[in-house]
Each structure stands twice: as C-alpha cells, then as structure tokens.
Design a protein around this motif. Sequence first.
Motif, PDB file in Angstrom:
ATOM      1  N   PHE A   1       0.833  -1.206   0.000  1.00  9.60           N
ATOM      2  CA  PHE A   1       0.000   0.000   0.000  1.00  9.60           C
ATOM      3  C   PHE A   1       0.868   1.258   0.000  1.00  9.60           C
ATOM      4  O   PHE A   1       0.600   2.220  -0.739  1.00  9.60           O
ATOM      5  N   ILE A   2       1.885   1.251   0.832  1.00 10.32           N
ATOM      6  CA  ILE A   2       2.751   2.426   0.976  1.00 10.32           C
ATOM      7  C   ILE A   2       3.562   2.668  -0.290  1.00 10.32           C
ATOM      8  O   ILE A   2       3.743   3.818  -0.713  1.00 10.32           O
ATOM      9  N   SER A   3       4.043   1.607  -0.911  1.00 14.33           N
ATOM     10  CA  SER A   3       4.935   1.752  -2.073  1.00 14.33           C
ATOM     11  C   SER A   3       4.202   2.066  -3.371  1.00 14.33           C
ATOM     12  O   SER A   3       4.813   2.568  -4.321  1.00 14.33           O
ATOM     13  N   LEU A   4       2.905   1.803  -3.433  1.00 12.77           N
ATOM     14  CA  LEU A   4       2.156   2.105  -4.660  1.00 12.77           C
ATOM     15  C   LEU A   4       2.145   3.611  -4.924  1.00 12.77           C
ATOM     16  O   LEU A   4       1.981   4.406  -3.999  1.00 12.77           O
ATOM     17  N   PRO A   5       2.351   4.029  -6.188  1.00 15.51           N
ATOM     18  CA  PRO A   5       2.356   5.466  -6.491  1.00 15.51           C
ATOM     19  C   PRO A   5       0.979   6.086  -6.276  1.00 15.51           C
ATOM     20  O   PRO A   5      -0.036   5.557  -6.742  1.00 15.51           O
ATOM     21  N   GLY A   6       0.940   7.185  -5.547  1.00 13.55           N
ATOM     22  CA  GLY A   6      -0.329   7.848  -5.265  1.00 13.55           C
ATOM     23  C   GLY A   6      -0.537   9.082  -6.118  1.00 13.55           C
ATOM     24  O   GLY A   6       0.296   9.432  -6.960  1.00 13.55           O
ATOM     25  N   PHE A   7      -1.659   9.765  -5.907  1.00 14.03           N
ATOM     26  CA  PHE A   7      -1.926  11.020  -6.599  1.00 14.03           C
ATOM     27  C   PHE A   7      -0.956  12.087  -6.095  1.00 14.03           C
ATOM     28  O   PHE A   7      -0.341  11.950  -5.029  1.00 14.03           O
TER      29      PHE A   7
ATOM     30  N   ASP B   1      -1.741  15.506  -5.795  1.00 15.43           N
ATOM     31  CA  ASP B   1      -2.315  16.733  -5.226  1.00 15.43           C
ATOM     32  C   ASP B   1      -1.941  16.830  -3.757  1.00 15.43           C
ATOM     33  O   ASP B   1      -1.473  15.864  -3.137  1.00 15.43           O
ATOM     34  N   GLU B   2      -2.126  17.998  -3.177  1.00 15.38           N
ATOM     35  CA  GLU B   2      -1.663  18.270  -1.820  1.00 15.38           C
ATOM     36  C   GLU B   2      -2.286  17.322  -0.792  1.00 15.38           C
ATOM     37  O   GLU B   2      -1.597  16.808   0.093  1.00 15.38           O
ATOM     38  N   TRP B   3      -3.596  17.096  -0.910  1.00 20.72           N
ATOM     39  CA  TRP B   3      -4.266  16.227   0.047  1.00 20.72           C
ATOM     40  C   TRP B   3      -3.738  14.800  -0.044  1.00 20.72           C
ATOM     41  O   TRP B   3      -3.479  14.151   0.964  1.00 20.72           O
ATOM     42  N   SER B   4      -3.553  14.298  -1.278  1.00 26.36           N
ATOM     43  CA  SER B   4      -3.092  12.924  -1.471  1.00 26.36           C
ATOM     44  C   SER B   4      -1.667  12.735  -0.969  1.00 26.36           C
ATOM     45  O   SER B   4      -1.334  11.693  -0.380  1.00 26.36           O
ATOM     46  N   LEU B   5      -0.824  13.731  -1.178  1.00 28.75           N
ATOM     47  CA  LEU B   5       0.543  13.639  -0.678  1.00 28.75           C
ATOM     48  C   LEU B   5       0.558  13.558   0.845  1.00 28.75           C
ATOM     49  O   LEU B   5       1.307  12.773   1.440  1.00 28.75           O
TER      50      LEU B   5
ATOM     51  N   HIS C   1      -1.914  12.476   2.669  1.00 28.45           N
ATOM     52  CA  HIS C   1      -2.510  11.177   3.015  1.00 28.45           C
ATOM     53  C   HIS C   1      -1.475  10.064   2.883  1.00 28.45           C
ATOM     54  O   HIS C   1      -1.369   9.185   3.754  1.00 28.45           O
ATOM     55  N   ASN C   2      -0.696  10.093   1.796  1.00 25.97           N
ATOM     56  CA  ASN C   2       0.319   9.076   1.580  1.00 25.97           C
ATOM     57  C   ASN C   2       1.387   9.110   2.677  1.00 25.97           C
ATOM     58  O   ASN C   2       1.843   8.071   3.156  1.00 25.97           O
ATOM     59  N   GLU C   3       1.775  10.328   3.067  1.00 28.91           N
ATOM     60  CA  GLU C   3       2.774  10.471   4.122  1.00 28.91           C
ATOM     61  C   GLU C   3       2.244   9.954   5.459  1.00 28.91           C
ATOM     62  O   GLU C   3       2.954   9.279   6.212  1.00 28.91           O
ATOM     63  N   ALA C   4       0.969  10.268   5.728  1.00 30.79           N
ATOM     64  CA  ALA C   4       0.358   9.799   6.974  1.00 30.79           C
ATOM     65  C   ALA C   4       0.273   8.276   7.000  1.00 30.79           C
ATOM     66  O   ALA C   4       0.520   7.638   8.038  1.00 30.79           O
ATOM     67  N   MET C   5      -0.063   7.675   5.852  1.00 29.54           N
ATOM     68  CA  MET C   5      -0.138   6.217   5.777  1.00 29.54           C
ATOM     69  C   MET C   5       1.232   5.594   6.018  1.00 29.54           C
ATOM     70  O   MET C   5       1.359   4.594   6.744  1.00 29.54           O
ATOM     71  N   ALA C   6       2.265   6.187   5.420  1.00 30.92           N
ATOM     72  CA  ALA C   6       3.619   5.662   5.603  1.00 30.92           C
ATOM     73  C   ALA C   6       4.058   5.776   7.059  1.00 30.92           C
ATOM     74  O   ALA C   6       4.687   4.864   7.608  1.00 30.92           O
ATOM     75  N   MET C   7       3.706   6.891   7.705  1.00 29.73           N
ATOM     76  CA  MET C   7       4.079   7.079   9.108  1.00 29.73           C
ATOM     77  C   MET C   7       3.313   6.131  10.023  1.00 29.73           C
ATOM     78  O   MET C   7       3.840   5.650  11.025  1.00 29.73           O
ATOM     79  N   THR C   8       2.059   5.866   9.666  1.00 34.60           N
ATOM     80  CA  THR C   8       1.214   5.023  10.522  1.00 34.60           C
ATOM     81  C   THR C   8       1.495   3.541  10.331  1.00 34.60           C
ATOM     82  O   THR C   8       1.672   2.790  11.299  1.00 34.60           O
ATOM     83  N   LEU C   9       1.518   3.101   9.072  1.00 36.01           N
ATOM     84  CA  LEU C   9       1.655   1.676   8.797  1.00 36.01           C
ATOM     85  C   LEU C   9       3.086   1.234   8.547  1.00 36.01           C
ATOM     86  O   LEU C   9       3.387   0.043   8.648  1.00 36.01           O
ATOM     87  N   GLY C  10       3.973   2.176   8.244  1.00 37.98           N
ATOM     88  CA  GLY C  10       5.363   1.832   7.958  1.00 37.98           C
ATOM     89  C   GLY C  10       6.048   1.073   9.082  1.00 37.98           C
ATOM     90  O   GLY C  10       6.696   0.039   8.850  1.00 37.98           O
TER      91      GLY C  10
END
Length: 223
Positions: free
Chosen positions: A90-96, A98-102, A104-113
């Motif tokens: 999930f973390i490694s998949l390329p995301g959108f 836009d500002e919100w998606s970036l 969100h992706n960072e939060a996911m990496a911090m939470t699930l990483g």
Amino acid sequence: MKKPAYASPGSRYYPVLLTVMTVVVILSNIGASKGVQLGPFVTDGGFFLFPLAYICGDIITEIYGFAAARKGIIVGFIMSFLAVICFQIFISLPGFTDEWSLAHNEAMAMTLGPVWRIVVAGLLGFLGGQMTNSFIMVHGKKRNFESRLIRRLMSSTGVGEIVDTVIFCSIAASVIGITSVGQFLNYTMVGAGWKIAAQYAVIPITTRVIAAIKKREPSYQML
C-alpha cells in the motif's frame, strides 16, 4: 487409560473462534504502533483489545486441545505477516500528486510503515505467550479433567501474559517512542498487569462460554 475430553476442530465453532483470534491479533498489532499515556501509565493503542486473543486461545485449548490451539497460533502468525506485506505494498504504490493525497500518503507511511516491527514483536510475544498458555492449560486438564477450570485459566493466563508482554515490550518499546528504563518498566508492568486483570475479570464469562460450547459440540468426547 482415561484421557481428557476434546472436540474435533472440524466443528462449526472452531473456525469462528480462530477467525476472531486472528483478527484481534492483527488489529492489536496496528493499534500497538501508537504510544498511549493514561495518567501515570504508559501503554499502547492495542491494550484494550489484545486480551480477547488470549481468551479465544483459552477457549480453543480447553475445548479442542493443544494441536488446535497451535494451529490457531500459526494461522495468526501467517495472517499477521501477510498484513505487513500488504501494508508495505500500500505504501509503495504510487499515489496522486495533489496536496491532500501527498499528505494522506505520508500519513499512511508514518502510521503503517513501522507496523512490521510491531508485528515482529507481537508475533514473537504471541508465539511464546500462547504456547506457554496452551501448554499449561493442556497439562492442567490432563491432571484434573473437567474440574478446576478456573484454576487452569488463571494460572495459564498469568504465566502466558507475562511471557508475551516481556517479549513484546522488549522489541516494541523503541517503536512507539519509549526511550528511558523507567518508561520501559512502566510499559511492561502496566501491559502485563492490565492483560492479566482483564482476563481474570471475564473468567466468569469465559467459563460460561466454554460450558455452552461443550454442551452444543457433538464431537466433544474422550479421545
């Protein structure tokens, strides 16, 4: 020679107990990645949920035996490992972009990483604790058969939870931000004390659930 009674794990109740235990282990590992401060007590986000895994383990061991309990531990181990692999994908998949998606992706990496380190701690702790718990339950039943169930539950819970908590906290403490010896001792003692107290508190419910399943389990017989 008389042997203690156990049911076949091919029944309709065993898969339900196995599923609940596995899901609880996975959710607890995710929650444990967050450090929690409750007044003077240090714990993690999975503290309120994890005792349920041991309650399921006690029920499985008492009704279906050590082999069925060991199977449940192995399934929980494998599914937790699969969850970690999925989180990393999930973390490694390329995301959108836009500002919100970036964000969100960072939060996911911090939470699930960091969850993989929690899972390693949880798996080793759960493996050691549940094996100890099930071993004590089985040998207690060999000696006393259907009697002294509460004693079996209390003794297996006490030892199993201590083994589990010491292993888990030794690995997971640094992941959730615990840096001092005092915090570590607080974290370990609170964790073990809470888990044991929670399971002791629901022993009246656990014994009733065990009795109800035994009555409704047609395969519960002497092996």
